[in-house]
Motif scaffolding. Structure first.
Motif, PDB file in Angstrom:
ATOM      1  N   LEU A  91       0.855  -1.183   0.000  1.00  0.00           N
ATOM      2  CA  LEU A  91       0.000   0.000   0.000  1.00  0.00           C
ATOM      3  C   LEU A  91       0.889   1.231   0.000  1.00  0.00           C
ATOM      4  CD1 LEU A  91      -2.693  -0.923   2.711  1.00  0.00           C
ATOM      5  CD2 LEU A  91      -2.874  -1.196   0.238  1.00  0.00           C
ATOM      6  N   ASP A  92       0.716   2.101  -0.999  1.00  0.00           N
ATOM      7  CA  ASP A  92       1.473   3.349  -0.952  1.00  0.00           C
ATOM      8  C   ASP A  92       0.855   4.263   0.103  1.00  0.00           C
ATOM      9  OD1 ASP A  92      -0.687   4.737  -2.034  1.00  0.00           O
ATOM     10  OD2 ASP A  92       0.370   5.405  -3.827  1.00  0.00           O
ATOM     11  N   SER A  93       1.382   5.467   0.232  1.00  0.00           N
ATOM     12  CA  SER A  93       1.020   6.318   1.374  1.00  0.00           C
ATOM     13  C   SER A  93      -0.174   7.227   1.106  1.00  0.00           C
ATOM     14  CB  SER A  93       2.224   7.184   1.765  1.00  0.00           C
ATOM     15  OG  SER A  93       2.614   8.005   0.668  1.00  0.00           O
ATOM     16  N   GLY A  94      -0.969   6.949   0.073  1.00  0.00           N
ATOM     17  CA  GLY A  94      -2.084   7.820  -0.267  1.00  0.00           C
ATOM     18  C   GLY A  94      -3.260   7.716   0.680  1.00  0.00           C
ATOM     19  N   THR A  95      -4.179   8.669   0.561  1.00  0.00           N
ATOM     20  CA  THR A  95      -5.363   8.665   1.415  1.00  0.00           C
ATOM     21  C   THR A  95      -6.407   7.650   0.938  1.00  0.00           C
ATOM     22  OG1 THR A  95      -6.235  10.539   0.132  1.00  0.00           O
ATOM     23  CG2 THR A  95      -5.074  11.044   2.169  1.00  0.00           C
ATOM     24  N   THR A  96      -6.377   7.276  -0.345  1.00  0.00           N
ATOM     25  CA  THR A  96      -7.297   6.229  -0.803  1.00  0.00           C
ATOM     26  C   THR A  96      -6.815   4.858  -0.340  1.00  0.00           C
ATOM     27  OG1 THR A  96      -7.773   7.595  -2.741  1.00  0.00           O
ATOM     28  CG2 THR A  96      -8.572   5.332  -2.787  1.00  0.00           C
ATOM     29  N   VAL A 112       1.323  -6.784   4.908  1.00  0.00           N
ATOM     30  CA  VAL A 112       1.171  -5.465   4.282  1.00  0.00           C
ATOM     31  C   VAL A 112       2.502  -4.733   4.336  1.00  0.00           C
ATOM     32  CG1 VAL A 112       0.018  -3.220   4.358  1.00  0.00           C
ATOM     33  CG2 VAL A 112      -1.272  -5.305   4.874  1.00  0.00           C
ATOM     34  N   ILE A 113       3.035  -4.428   3.166  1.00  0.00           N
ATOM     35  CA  ILE A 113       4.247  -3.627   3.043  1.00  0.00           C
ATOM     36  C   ILE A 113       3.809  -2.193   2.743  1.00  0.00           C
ATOM     37  CG2 ILE A 113       6.373  -3.266   1.724  1.00  0.00           C
ATOM     38  CD1 ILE A 113       6.144  -6.282   0.932  1.00  0.00           C
ATOM     39  N   THR A 114       4.341  -1.228   3.480  1.00  0.00           N
ATOM     40  CA  THR A 114       3.905   0.151   3.255  1.00  0.00           C
ATOM     41  C   THR A 114       4.989   1.142   3.643  1.00  0.00           C
ATOM     42  OG1 THR A 114       2.120   1.756   3.657  1.00  0.00           O
ATOM     43  CG2 THR A 114       2.838   0.421   5.529  1.00  0.00           C
ATOM     44  N   ASN A 115       4.936   2.303   3.011  1.00  0.00           N
ATOM     45  CA  ASN A 115       5.759   3.439   3.436  1.00  0.00           C
ATOM     46  C   ASN A 115       4.881   4.534   4.037  1.00  0.00           C
ATOM     47  OD1 ASN A 115       4.556   4.364   1.021  1.00  0.00           O
ATOM     48  ND2 ASN A 115       6.285   5.729   0.588  1.00  0.00           N
ATOM     49  N   GLY A 116       3.632   4.189   4.336  1.00  0.00           N
ATOM     50  CA  GLY A 116       2.690   5.149   4.896  1.00  0.00           C
ATOM     51  C   GLY A 116       2.617   5.052   6.412  1.00  0.00           C
ATOM     52  N   VAL A 117       3.031   6.101   7.088  1.00  0.00           N
ATOM     53  CA  VAL A 117       2.966   6.113   8.551  1.00  0.00           C
ATOM     54  C   VAL A 117       1.519   5.992   9.013  1.00  0.00           C
ATOM     55  CG1 VAL A 117       3.438   7.484  10.621  1.00  0.00           C
ATOM     56  CG2 VAL A 117       5.066   7.491   8.713  1.00  0.00           C
ATOM     57  N   ASN A 118       0.618   6.679   8.325  1.00  0.00           N
ATOM     58  CA  ASN A 118      -0.801   6.634   8.703  1.00  0.00           C
ATOM     59  C   ASN A 118      -1.397   5.255   8.460  1.00  0.00           C
ATOM     60  OD1 ASN A 118      -0.509   6.960   5.936  1.00  0.00           O
ATOM     61  ND2 ASN A 118      -2.197   8.407   5.712  1.00  0.00           N
ATOM     62  N   ILE A 119      -0.940   4.579   7.426  1.00  0.00           N
ATOM     63  CA  ILE A 119      -1.460   3.241   7.122  1.00  0.00           C
ATOM     64  C   ILE A 119      -0.983   2.235   8.165  1.00  0.00           C
ATOM     65  CG2 ILE A 119      -1.249   1.321   5.485  1.00  0.00           C
ATOM     66  CD1 ILE A 119      -1.427   3.458   3.263  1.00  0.00           C
ATOM     67  N   GLY A 136      13.541   5.041   6.378  1.00  0.00           N
ATOM     68  CA  GLY A 136      13.909   6.188   5.561  1.00  0.00           C
ATOM     69  C   GLY A 136      13.554   7.495   6.237  1.00  0.00           C
ATOM     70  N   THR A 137      13.300   8.503   5.419  1.00  0.00           N
ATOM     71  CA  THR A 137      13.004   9.847   5.891  1.00  0.00           C
ATOM     72  C   THR A 137      11.506  10.112   5.829  1.00  0.00           C
ATOM     73  OG1 THR A 137      15.136  10.622   5.036  1.00  0.00           O
ATOM     74  CG2 THR A 137      13.472  12.310   5.527  1.00  0.00           C
ATOM     75  N   VAL A 138      10.931  10.639   6.892  1.00  0.00           N
ATOM     76  CA  VAL A 138       9.494  10.906   6.940  1.00  0.00           C
ATOM     77  C   VAL A 138       9.192  12.247   6.272  1.00  0.00           C
ATOM     78  CG1 VAL A 138       7.491  11.257   8.424  1.00  0.00           C
ATOM     79  CG2 VAL A 138       9.219   9.573   9.059  1.00  0.00           C
ATOM     80  N   ARG A 139       8.230  12.237   5.334  1.00  0.00           N
ATOM     81  CA  ARG A 139       7.706  13.466   4.733  1.00  0.00           C
ATOM     82  C   ARG A 139       6.436  13.855   5.487  1.00  0.00           C
ATOM     83  NH1 ARG A 139       5.593  13.841  -0.316  1.00  0.00           N
ATOM     84  NH2 ARG A 139       6.099  16.058  -0.235  1.00  0.00           N
ATOM     85  N   ASN A 140       6.446  15.003   6.115  1.00  0.00           N
ATOM     86  CA  ASN A 140       5.305  15.422   6.923  1.00  0.00           C
ATOM     87  C   ASN A 140       4.054  15.641   6.081  1.00  0.00           C
ATOM     88  OD1 ASN A 140       6.780  15.354   9.296  1.00  0.00           O
ATOM     89  ND2 ASN A 140       7.409  17.493   9.154  1.00  0.00           N
ATOM     90  N   ASP A 141       4.220  16.233   4.870  1.00  0.00           N
ATOM     91  CA  ASP A 141       3.059  16.564   4.048  1.00  0.00           C
ATOM     92  C   ASP A 141       2.263  15.333   3.634  1.00  0.00           C
ATOM     93  OD1 ASP A 141       3.507  19.231   4.200  1.00  0.00           O
ATOM     94  OD2 ASP A 141       4.401  19.450   2.213  1.00  0.00           O
ATOM     95  N   SER A 142       2.933  14.194   3.493  1.00  0.00           N
ATOM     96  CA  SER A 142       2.244  12.998   3.006  1.00  0.00           C
ATOM     97  C   SER A 142       2.214  11.864   4.022  1.00  0.00           C
ATOM     98  CB  SER A 142       2.921  12.502   1.713  1.00  0.00           C
ATOM     99  OG  SER A 142       4.277  12.180   1.964  1.00  0.00           O
ATOM    100  N   ALA A 143       2.799  12.053   5.191  1.00  0.00           N
ATOM    101  CA  ALA A 143       2.904  10.992   6.202  1.00  0.00           C
ATOM    102  C   ALA A 143       3.540   9.740   5.606  1.00  0.00           C
ATOM    103  CB  ALA A 143       1.529  10.666   6.803  1.00  0.00           C
ATOM    104  N   SER A 144       4.534   9.960   4.739  1.00  0.00           N
ATOM    105  CA  SER A 144       5.175   8.841   4.048  1.00  0.00           C
ATOM    106  C   SER A 144       6.653   8.791   4.397  1.00  0.00           C
ATOM    107  CB  SER A 144       5.018   8.990   2.538  1.00  0.00           C
ATOM    108  OG  SER A 144       5.677  10.165   2.084  1.00  0.00           O
ATOM    109  N   ILE A 145       7.251   7.632   4.115  1.00  0.00           N
ATOM    110  CA  ILE A 145       8.679   7.434   4.325  1.00  0.00           C
ATOM    111  C   ILE A 145       9.327   7.256   2.959  1.00  0.00           C
ATOM    112  CG2 ILE A 145      10.436   5.943   5.348  1.00  0.00           C
ATOM    113  CD1 ILE A 145       8.476   5.354   7.586  1.00  0.00           C
ATOM    114  N   VAL A 146      10.372   8.027   2.694  1.00  0.00           N
ATOM    115  CA  VAL A 146      11.001   8.043   1.379  1.00  0.00           C
ATOM    116  C   VAL A 146      12.515   8.036   1.539  1.00  0.00           C
ATOM    117  CG1 VAL A 146       9.073   9.285   0.317  1.00  0.00           C
ATOM    118  CG2 VAL A 146      10.989  10.581   1.276  1.00  0.00           C
ATOM    119  N   GLY A 147      13.199   7.935   0.399  1.00  0.00           N
ATOM    120  CA  GLY A 147      14.656   8.007   0.405  1.00  0.00           C
ATOM    121  C   GLY A 147      15.292   6.731  -0.099  1.00  0.00           C
ATOM    122  N   ARG A 148      16.604   6.771  -0.202  1.00  0.00           N
ATOM    123  CA  ARG A 148      17.342   5.630  -0.742  1.00  0.00           C
ATOM    124  C   ARG A 148      17.142   4.373   0.095  1.00  0.00           C
ATOM    125  NH1 ARG A 148      19.067   3.930  -5.595  1.00  0.00           N
ATOM    126  NH2 ARG A 148      20.358   2.098  -5.216  1.00  0.00           N
ATOM    127  N   ALA A 149      17.093   4.521   1.410  1.00  0.00           N
ATOM    128  CA  ALA A 149      16.890   3.358   2.280  1.00  0.00           C
ATOM    129  C   ALA A 149      15.539   2.707   1.995  1.00  0.00           C
ATOM    130  CB  ALA A 149      16.978   3.776   3.742  1.00  0.00           C
TER     131      ALA A 149
END
Length: 246
Positions: A91-96, A112-119, A136-149
């Motif tokens: 599941l990606d970090s989207g609201t849907t 469930v594999i996800t980069n979504g903190v909210n999920i 990885g690094t948390v993006r506040n705007d999307s509640a997601s984790i991103v980056g090379r890791a």
């Protein structure tokens, strides 16, 4: 990508400003701007370019949760019916995809594999679900984790299905995102999954965002709502995608 980021932050840019910024020729900058204009990502103006109104810009996640909420709930519930006992899904970090997560708690032996903190937070406490959270690094705007890791970790997995939101869904451009790091994580998800399912309400279609995630020829299924315009439905099906409207 850097020109687009400048345009997104400022709304417009002049050729001479970009020449100084990138230490290159005006001919090169004009060529880049013309290409972006042809792709529908910017609009050429006298001496430079402006961002297109049709280019989707990211809103904070708490605002996006409220947008098209009924449609997202129906899409999430329908998407969850496609998931079988014992499957591994991304599941990606989207609201849907958050709405998909809300309907998963009774599916036995689900990974469930996800980069979504909210999920991940939504699925906490579900005894049926094993949550695999990306680092990885948390993006506040999307509640997601991103980056090379994040990308490196995703390369180690294989999943049955990916549920992907994206910010814009233009049949001529593809499923796109507003942030390059987020997009790179999404692309790593594509490589890990055997089936790609786009979950997006009709308001996202016909819009392009900054960075391409996947063309519709790479997508197996699209789940959207019944207000999706008939001509867009036909274009999606022309790529061989199965289309479900709810």
């Amino acid at each position: 990508m850097q020109i687009l980021q400048i345009l997104r932050s400022k709304g417009r840019a002049k050729v001479n400003e970009l020449v100084r910024r990138f230490n290159t020729s005006a001919v090169t900058i004009r060529s880049d701007l013309n290409e972006l204009d042809q792709r529908g990502l910017v609009q050429r103006s006298h001496g430079g370019a402006v961002i297109q109104d049709t280019v989707f810009r990211e809103s904070p996640v708490h605002e996006r949760i409220k947008s098209q909420s009924k449609e997202k709930q129906r899409i999430g519930a329908t998407a969850a019916t496609l998931i079988r006992e014992g499957e591994t899904i991304i599941l990606d970090s989207g609201t849907t995809t958050l709405e998909v997560a809300r309907h998963l708690k009774n599916i036995p032996q689900l990974q469930v594999i996800t980069n979504g903190v909210n999920i991940a937070g939504e699925l906490l406490g579900s005894r049926n679900t094993q949550i695999i959270m990306m680092g990885g690094t948390v993006r506040n705007d999307s509640a997601s984790i991103v980056g090379r890791a994040t990308e490196d970790m995703l390369e180690q997995f294989s999943a049955d299905k990916l549920f992907l939101c994206g910010a814009g869904c233009d049949p001529d451009f593809g499923v796109s995102g507003t942030n390059l790091e987020e997009t790179m994580a999404n692309r790593a998800m594509l490589r890990a999954a055997r089936e790609i399912i786009v979950v997006a309400d009709a308001s996202k279609f016909g819009k392009r965002s900054m960075s391409l995630i996947a063309s519709f020829s790479e997508v197996d299924m699209v789940i959207s709502d019944v207000s999706l315009q008939p001509e867009l439905q036909d274009r999606i099906r022309s790529f061989g995608c199965k289309l479900i409207l709810v």
